[in-house]
Design a protein around this motif. Structure first.
Motif, PDB file in Angstrom:
ATOM      1  N   LEU A 228     -23.715  -9.030 -23.127  1.00 47.80           N
ATOM      2  CA  LEU A 228     -25.447  -8.712 -22.389  1.00 47.80           C
ATOM      3  C   LEU A 228     -25.510  -8.316 -21.245  1.00 47.80           C
ATOM      4  N   PHE A 229     -24.119  -8.689 -20.292  1.00 48.94           N
ATOM      5  CA  PHE A 229     -23.630  -7.517 -18.441  1.00 48.94           C
ATOM      6  C   PHE A 229     -23.918  -6.226 -19.450  1.00 48.94           C
ATOM      7  N   PHE A 230     -23.089  -5.175 -19.951  1.00 51.59           N
ATOM      8  CA  PHE A 230     -22.455  -4.770 -20.398  1.00 51.59           C
ATOM      9  C   PHE A 230     -23.444  -3.590 -21.151  1.00 51.59           C
ATOM     10  N   TRP A 231     -24.922  -4.231 -21.743  1.00 47.04           N
ATOM     11  CA  TRP A 231     -25.652  -3.764 -22.870  1.00 47.04           C
ATOM     12  C   TRP A 231     -27.055  -3.498 -21.356  1.00 47.04           C
ATOM     13  N   GLN A 232     -27.231  -4.258 -20.321  1.00 47.64           N
ATOM     14  CA  GLN A 232     -28.279  -3.805 -19.282  1.00 47.64           C
ATOM     15  C   GLN A 232     -27.806  -3.487 -18.467  1.00 47.64           C
ATOM     16  N   ALA A 233     -26.697  -3.379 -17.718  1.00 42.99           N
ATOM     17  CA  ALA A 233     -26.281  -2.316 -16.822  1.00 42.99           C
ATOM     18  C   ALA A 233     -26.459  -1.091 -17.423  1.00 42.99           C
ATOM     19  N   SER A 234     -25.835  -0.541 -18.918  1.00 43.58           N
ATOM     20  CA  SER A 234     -25.360   0.708 -18.832  1.00 43.58           C
ATOM     21  C   SER A 234     -27.753   1.215 -20.292  1.00 43.58           C
ATOM     22  N   GLN A 235     -28.262   0.277 -19.681  1.00 43.75           N
ATOM     23  CA  GLN A 235     -29.782   0.754 -20.365  1.00 43.75           C
ATOM     24  C   GLN A 235     -30.360   0.911 -18.928  1.00 43.75           C
ATOM     25  N   GLU A 236     -30.156   0.288 -17.852  1.00 46.52           N
ATOM     26  CA  GLU A 236     -30.363   0.912 -16.504  1.00 46.52           C
ATOM     27  C   GLU A 236     -29.894   1.947 -15.926  1.00 46.52           C
ATOM     28  N   ALA A 237     -28.986   2.851 -16.312  1.00 47.30           N
ATOM     29  CA  ALA A 237     -27.724   4.001 -16.104  1.00 47.30           C
ATOM     30  C   ALA A 237     -28.856   4.710 -16.956  1.00 47.30           C
TER      31      ALA A 237
END
Length: 432
Positions: free
Chosen positions: A212-221
């Motif tokens: 979940l950490f990786f997904w949300q950070a990547s989607q913001e980028a």
């Protein structure tokens, strides 16, 4: 105004009242994907085995998961990179490998179990061959990510999040003991029972999970590439107020949706299965089957339909978060907004992760044992990932003037401590 507020006051006024559809994005999708079929199985087992007693964990974990997800999102929006990309900038390559390889393994196991649950749910609803449905769902998830334009793909994920409403709907067809519900929600229960504490640890591991950490950070980028008027905050600090307000609201709503649905599942199974003495639930589909004679066919149908809907949301997120983590650590071109020809290794990782997970359903491996080891891997990986995440968010060389501080920083570190306690608890209960 602060030095990074917008100079144009009319834009600031407009941004202070953002439309709800513009607010909801990575946070909503991340929160919704947290209630995947594997998570549904965990919450169903909690309600069936312990009634309303474990409900308090969803109140306790809410501020912790909001904090850690909000910090992940801010890293992505501030730097224009995903979490693994920021790790690669700050730490030696072996750190990325040590984090991304276990994440990839855990995600593959998890999405394999989710595909299996979706196949079983389809079989429960329309008969046929469950493994055929497993293969079909796996192919659909790959095609959505590879061939659908990013904006449309994000829209599909948002609509799929509505599948969560099916679990709230079940509350209207079961009889809930609201006084017991209230006690379980606001008064933490402490039992001298190793299986109870194993369940508490499982709930922690389900609600606060590395992918979940990786997904949300990547989607913001990723969103920055699609919105030509927005840039990473370290390059355009004047966008900070609007961006951080949106991230806060998006994450608060997304994580609230996740925990409200989890609470609905625990409450439904507590009111039906636990009350009837049915305490051994090994999967989300088992819960759907067991609910039918107690709450009627409608309850079974909406419960099983929710499994398919949340699975279609969660499987791409599991595969995608793994591909972002591996790709950024390896310094590949990554992103669902890229054409497949531009990011071949990234899309290949998505496809292979999904196919391998799919194939696990054709082996003698027990899905529940696989999920147990997935939970163990996630628990072990989560703590160092969260510590690294907090160090990155507090590093002025990475975040410039947007380092995380104050209450958000305190809750972020509290999340790390809570997850460490959960991992220790998991280890202790394993030997009891």
């Amino acid at each position: 105004m602060s030095d990074y507020d917008l100079d144009d006051r009319s834009v600031l006024v407009e941004s202070s009242k953002p439309r709800i559809l513009e607010i909801l994005g990575p946070g909503l999708v991340t929160g919704a994907s947290d209630d995947d079929p594997s998570g549904i199985a965990t919450y169903s087992q909690a309600g069936a085995q312990f009634g309303y007693a474990a409900s308090w964990t969803l109140i306790f974990t809410y501020p912790l998961m909001v904090a850690i997800q909000m910090i992940s999102a801010r890293i992505g929006r501030t730097t224009g990179r995903g979490l693994a990309g920021s790790m690669a900038k700050c730490y030696p390559g072996w750190v990325g490998v040590a984090v991304t390889v276990p994440l990839l393994i855990a995600n593959i196991i998890n999405l394999g179990a989710d595909l299996g649950a979706m196949g079983d749910a389809a079989h429960l609803l329309i008969n046929g061959y469950a493994l055929l449905y497993v293969a079909a769902f796996g192919i659909i998830c790959i095609l959505l990510q590879v061939f659908l334009k990013y904006k449309r793909y994000v829209a599909v994920l948002k609509w799929l999040s509505l599948a969560l409403l099916s679990y709230i709907a079940t509350l209207f067809v079961v009889h809930v003991d609201w006084s017991s519900f209230a006690r379980g929600l606001v008064l933490p229960t402490f039992k001298m029972d190793p299986s109870y504490w194993s369940m508490i640890v499982a709930i922690f591991g389900t609600t606060i999970s590395p992918y979940l950490f990786f997904w949300q950070a990547s989607q913001e980028a990723e969103d920055l590439k699609e919105k030509s008027r927005e840039e990473a905050l370290i390059e355009h600090p004047q966008e900070a107020k609007k961006a951080n307000t949106r991230i806060t609201l998006d994450t608060l709503i997304g994580m609230a949706a996740s925990n409200v649905v989890a609470l609905a599942i625990i409450t439904t199974t507590a009111a039906t299965l636990n009350k009837a003495g049915t305490t051994n639930i090994e999967s989300s589909v088992d819960a759907a089957k067991a609910i039918e004679p107690l709450a009627g066919q409608f309850a079974k149908i909406i419960f099983a339909t929710g499994i398919i809907g949340t699975g279609l949301l969660a499987v791409p997120v599991l595969a995608g978060s793994a591909a972002y983590a591996v790709g950024e650590a390896a310094r590949w071109k990554v992103g669902l907004s890229r054409e497949p020809s531009e990011a071949k290794a990234f899309y290949t990782t998505i496809g292979l992760a999904t196919v391998v997970g799919l194939l696990l359903n054709f082996t003698p491996i027990s899905p529940m044992k696989a999920l147990f080891w997935s939970a163990v891997i996630n628990g072990v990986v989560a703590v160092p990932v969260m510590v690294i995440l907090m160090l990155i968010a507090s590093n002025p060389k990475v975040m410039k003037q947007f380092v995380v501080k104050g209450v958000l920083k305190k809750f972020g570190w509290a999340s790390c401590l809570a997850m460490l306690a959960a991992v220790i608890g998991m280890a202790v209960t394993a030997f009891l």
